[in-house]
Design a protein around this motif. Structure first.
Motif, PDB file in Angstrom:
ATOM      1  N   SER A  72      15.412   1.037  -0.271  1.00  0.00           N
ATOM      2  CA  SER A  72      16.645   0.252  -0.605  1.00  0.00           C
ATOM      3  C   SER A  72      16.655  -0.681  -1.711  1.00  0.00           C
ATOM      4  O   SER A  72      17.764  -1.484  -1.853  1.00  0.00           O
ATOM      5  CB  SER A  72      17.243  -0.615   0.715  1.00  0.00           C
TER       6      SER A  72
ATOM      7  N   ASN B 101       9.611   2.170  13.495  1.00  0.00           N
ATOM      8  CA  ASN B 101       9.349   0.813  13.990  1.00  0.00           C
ATOM      9  C   ASN B 101       8.395   0.742  15.255  1.00  0.00           C
ATOM     10  O   ASN B 101       7.431  -0.333  15.434  1.00  0.00           O
ATOM     11  CB  ASN B 101      10.681   0.217  14.004  1.00  0.00           C
TER      12      ASN B 101
ATOM     13  N   THR C 229      13.795   6.204  11.197  1.00  0.00           N
ATOM     14  CA  THR C 229      13.282   4.815  11.174  1.00  0.00           C
ATOM     15  C   THR C 229      13.089   4.143  12.362  1.00  0.00           C
ATOM     16  O   THR C 229      12.100   3.149  12.443  1.00  0.00           O
ATOM     17  CB  THR C 229      14.295   4.357  10.191  1.00  0.00           C
TER      18      THR C 229
ATOM     19  N   ARG D 124      11.253   0.126   3.028  1.00  0.00           N
ATOM     20  CA  ARG D 124      11.765  -0.999   2.480  1.00  0.00           C
ATOM     21  C   ARG D 124      12.108  -0.973   0.926  1.00  0.00           C
ATOM     22  O   ARG D 124      13.193  -1.356   0.654  1.00  0.00           O
ATOM     23  CB  ARG D 124      10.712  -2.442   2.600  1.00  0.00           C
TER      24      ARG D 124
ATOM     25  N   VAL E 210       6.343  -0.407   3.878  1.00  0.00           N
ATOM     26  CA  VAL E 210       6.848  -0.988   2.409  1.00  0.00           C
ATOM     27  C   VAL E 210       7.471   0.122   1.641  1.00  0.00           C
ATOM     28  O   VAL E 210       8.560  -0.199   0.985  1.00  0.00           O
ATOM     29  CB  VAL E 210       5.362  -1.054   1.726  1.00  0.00           C
TER      30      VAL E 210
ATOM     31  N   ASP F 169       8.116 -11.065  -0.504  1.00  0.00           N
ATOM     32  CA  ASP F 169       9.183 -10.404   0.466  1.00  0.00           C
ATOM     33  C   ASP F 169       9.078  -9.220   1.097  1.00  0.00           C
ATOM     34  O   ASP F 169       9.044  -9.118   2.237  1.00  0.00           O
ATOM     35  CB  ASP F 169      10.381 -10.242  -0.556  1.00  0.00           C
ATOM     36  N   LEU F 170       7.973  -8.460   0.493  1.00  0.00           N
ATOM     37  CA  LEU F 170       7.465  -7.214   1.138  1.00  0.00           C
ATOM     38  C   LEU F 170       6.596  -7.703   2.208  1.00  0.00           C
ATOM     39  O   LEU F 170       6.724  -6.924   3.491  1.00  0.00           O
ATOM     40  CB  LEU F 170       6.845  -6.309   0.159  1.00  0.00           C
TER      41      LEU F 170
END
Lengths: 112, 112
Positions: free
Chosen positions: A29, B109, B105, A26, A23, A36-37
DNA sequence: GTGATACTTAGCCTTATGGAACAGTATTCG
DNA sequence: CGAATACTGTTCCATAAGGCTAAGTATCAC
């Protein structure tokens, strides 16, 4: 004994979960809404909300509701606490005893 | 005992406790035995040992037993993982998309 | 006004965490 | 040898973390 714990407790605890780190990545940015998250995660919304609350409680994010949408924003300032701890730690094992170390380690001592 | 999806899970979790951060601070100025480390804390030894095991499990310290004394040493290399995550995070909100960010990153993932 | 959307609140469940006590093992000291 | 030292193993306990459903509230879109 540790009735008053450090903000670092919550910060590091928040970072200890991969969902919460994702989170933060994300939000790095730009701000986003809860849904959305939540989209990338195979998780019920109330479960996801707990992570958001945890992040907000640690001060790593800030949230604001407008209408029915809650928007989350990363709180970059809070990351300074991590950097400070890292610096203090490095200072210790590099044998330095500078002002930053004094400041941060004395803050740490007050935890107990 | 501890099954994590990323080393960062264990590392941050380890750092989330003030006792464990204090142990790391102490070890920053050099190796120490279990009982030396335990002295400042008002805690039964088996309880304290759990923190040591946690730290060892996260890779932040290394321990070795000689005779009846177990000596603990800080594992500085493991701190690089934290720095890497911090760098990646900063890179994201600074709008950079360099090699380091890509690397870290993508590692993140793979956690899931 | 009705219905979809975007959260919220409230329980419930399982496992992990941080502490305790007590007993046991293995070294080292006198 | 016997006693002190330095852990170690086991079990127990209370609370927190991380997930779930189900039902509730408040907007927004038509």
């Amino acid at each position: 004994m540790e009735q008053y714990s450090s903000p670092l407790d919550g910060i590091f605890q928040a970072l200890a979960d991969p969902t919460r780190r994702a989170v933060l990545a994300r939000l790095g940015s730009g701000p986003a809404s809860i849904s959305d998250l939540a989209k990338p995660f195979d998780m019920a919304l109330p479960s996801f909300m707990k992570h958001i609350h945890f992040l907000e409680g640690s001060g790593l994010i800030r949230t604001e509701k407008q209408g029915r949408v809650r928007t989350c924003t990363i709180e970059k300032a809070q990351f300074a606490a991590i950097e400070a701890w890292m610096s203090a730690q490095r200072a210790l094992w590099e044998g330095r005893t500078d002002r930053l170390e004094q400041f941060v380690t004395s803050a740490e001592n007050k935890e107990k």
